[in-house]
Design a protein around this motif. Structure first.
Motif, PDB file in Angstrom:
ATOM      1  N   ARG A 140      -5.214  26.221  27.631  1.00 49.22           N
ATOM      2  CA  ARG A 140      -4.858  26.500  29.021  1.00 49.22           C
ATOM      3  C   ARG A 140      -5.293  27.911  29.378  1.00 49.22           C
ATOM      4  O   ARG A 140      -5.259  28.813  28.534  1.00 49.22           O
ATOM      5  CB  ARG A 140      -3.347  26.361  29.206  1.00 49.22           C
ATOM      6  N   SER A 147      -6.891  27.106  37.926  1.00 50.30           N
ATOM      7  CA  SER A 147      -7.604  25.840  38.095  1.00 50.30           C
ATOM      8  C   SER A 147      -9.062  26.099  38.445  1.00 50.30           C
ATOM      9  O   SER A 147      -9.407  27.145  39.004  1.00 50.30           O
ATOM     10  CB  SER A 147      -6.956  25.002  39.199  1.00 50.30           C
ATOM     11  N   GLU A 169      -3.708  22.410  36.697  1.00 58.16           N
ATOM     12  CA  GLU A 169      -2.663  23.211  36.066  1.00 58.16           C
ATOM     13  C   GLU A 169      -3.230  24.174  35.026  1.00 58.16           C
ATOM     14  O   GLU A 169      -2.481  24.748  34.234  1.00 58.16           O
ATOM     15  CB  GLU A 169      -1.617  22.292  35.426  1.00 58.16           C
ATOM     16  N   THR A 193      -3.301  29.328  40.564  1.00 57.88           N
ATOM     17  CA  THR A 193      -2.513  28.338  41.302  1.00 57.88           C
ATOM     18  C   THR A 193      -1.156  28.875  41.733  1.00 57.88           C
ATOM     19  O   THR A 193      -0.536  28.326  42.644  1.00 57.88           O
ATOM     20  CB  THR A 193      -2.306  27.075  40.451  1.00 57.88           C
ATOM     21  N   GLU A 257       4.272  27.875  30.437  1.00 56.66           N
ATOM     22  CA  GLU A 257       5.174  26.727  30.341  1.00 56.66           C
ATOM     23  C   GLU A 257       6.503  27.137  29.718  1.00 56.66           C
ATOM     24  O   GLU A 257       7.575  26.738  30.186  1.00 56.66           O
ATOM     25  CB  GLU A 257       4.523  25.619  29.513  1.00 56.66           C
TER      26      GLU A 257
END
Length: 480
Positions: A140, A147, A169, A193, A257
């Protein structure tokens, strides 16, 4: 007698007809036709298959033959049949993308067992096969989640796999078999984002760990680590920044996260990430303003990341909200990435002050780094602050104008905060978005008493500010 003869004649005529008699010309005379036997369809061999996790690609196109030319249909059976489907074009496809780290097959070992069946309606043929899910290189990209970023994996000879793009994401996945020794993941551009801001020049980098089976997360912290030459230096950087993790553990951690889920350690790491991002972005703006068309986004990021790494290693307690540290980093990075530029010292100092103000707020533990408030702060830093930095760097505005444009009340006055949030100094900025809550001229991060305008220093750490303490150093001798 005549009647009896007529009846007998009719009887024999009927009998001959039923027996096929009455002629020798070979005609079947209306006998029942028995159809030929049905031939079973034959399924073309498929064989065991391998599929990378995270993909929904066609596994194989099914085919079969039938000697009778019958219409054929394909179907699936077996313990794991529900995880697959067959399209109208007879393509075997996964029902959804698989996650190697969370196998769903009956044996929970990433080997899915199915039976492919072809039928003509009367007879069938089938083949049992295994579909093995293969681990992919994945991770990520996070400023906030980014994004649309272009992600490549590079080695000494350049790219080792096709470039991919992060999803909505910030996640990326490369469905190729790669030798992961001595590689880096590089992300370029994309949209934050959390703030909605496009960051076309943002380059973030992460080393690929020796064990690349986990997630590879790419952020400002990993970018700084990537410039350190040894594992010892990388570990030292994390320790000095207050991150309790090894370099590989940090790379494997999705701090966004985890921070969103309430992890205090991850929230602390994301605050550091946000502060590093602002220093990198601001230095890039200065370098870009100085180099024009020759601006190299990756080179500028590597220069500032290396300067940050050096400053952090050289300081026992590096403060990313310190004007001095930020000015030192900007000066060093500009000298490397734009050696022919001549950015005035007063410009560097003014920019460093503005970055330090923002980083003071971004580091406030009262602000959830994944919240709307944090996003509002980052958005102001990504857009309004950078516009002001560009103008003062190119001489379009002077330092005085820059300081007015980057006054916290101007930059952060519209940042959303919760209702009834206190504003200690009554300056119109709620405390969480005010770098100097008591308006005593000392940033909260440097202020031992951030809510007391009469005190800012506590030399002996006894909880009494120096102005009120009659023995500042607690040596038993009154100051007077």
């Amino acid at each position: 007698m005549k009647k009896i003869q007529i009846v007998l004649s009719l009887f024999w005529a009927l009998l001959l007809t039923a027996c096929g008699g009455g002629g020798g010309n070979g005609s079947d005379g209306g006998a029942v036709v028995v159809p030929p036997p049905n031939n079973s369809p034959v399924l073309d061999a498929v064989g065991d298959q391998i599929l990378f996790e995270g993909t929904s690609q066609v596994i194989v196109t099914l085919s079969a033959s039938d000697a009778d030319g019958d219409s054929l249909t394909f179907s699936l059976a077996g313990a794991d049949a529900s995880f697959f489907g067959i399209t109208t074009s007879n393509e075997l496809v996964p029902s959804a993308a698989f996650d190697f780290e969370a196998p769903s097959d009956d044996g929970e070992n990433n080997v899915y067992e199915i039976l492919i069946v072809v039928s003509d309606g009367n007879a069938s043929d089938d083949e049992a096969l295994s579909i093995t899910i293969q681990d992919a290189l994945e991770g990520r990209v996070v400023d906030g989640p980014v994004s649309g970023a272009r992600v490549v994996v590079t080695g000494e000879s350049g790219s080792v796999a096709d470039a991919v793009e992060t999803d909505d994401e910030g996640f990326w996945l490369i469905p190729e078999e790669i030798d992961t020794q001595s590689l880096q993941v590089k992300s370029t551009g994309g949209v934050d984002t959390a703030t909605g801001k496009e960051l076309s020049d943002l380059v973030l980098i992460s080393d690929v760990p020796v064990d690349a089976s986990g997630s590879i997360n790419v952020n400002a912290i990993t970018t700084v680590l990537s410039t350190a030459e040894t594992m010892e230096q990388k570990t030292q950087i994390l320790q000095r920044l207050g991150i309790d993790a090894s370099p590989d553990e940090l790379i494997a951690s999705d701090i966004w996260e985890e921070a969103s889920a309430g992890s205090e350690a991850a929230q602390a790491a994301q605050r550091i990430n946000a502060k590093l991002n602002l220093i990198i972005l601001t230095t890039q703006t200065i370098v870009s303003s100085s180099t024009g068309d020759s601006f190299d986004a990756e080179a500028s990021v590597l220069a500032v990341a290396a300067a940050i790494a050096d400053s952090v290693i050289e300081s026992d307690e590096p403060d990313l909200a310190s004007s001095d540290l930020v000015a030192e980093v900007i000066t060093e990075a500009v000298s490397v990435a734009a050696p022919d530029s001549d950015v005035p010292v007063e410009v560097v100092e003014a920019v460093a002050d503005a970055v330090a103000d923002t980083n003071t707020i971004l580091g406030d533990e009262a602000i959830d780094p994944t919240s709307e408030t944090a996003a509002g702060l980052s958005a102001a830093g990504q857009e309004d602050l950078q516009e002001a930095v560009e103008h003062v760097s190119t001489g379009q505005t002077d330092v005085g104008t820059f300081e007015e444009e980057t006054d916290p009340e101007i930059l952060y006055g519209d940042v959303p905060v919760e209702d009834d949030t206190p504003d200690t100094d009554g300056d119109g900025l709620a405390d969480p978005v005010d770098p100097d809550d008591d308006n005593d001229g000392v940033r909260d991060g440097d202020d031992a008493f951030p809510l007391d305008p009469a005190e800012s220093v506590d030399t002996d750490g006894d909880g009494i500010g120096n102005n009120a303490d009659t023995d500042d150093d607690n040596d038993g001798v009154a100051d007077a």
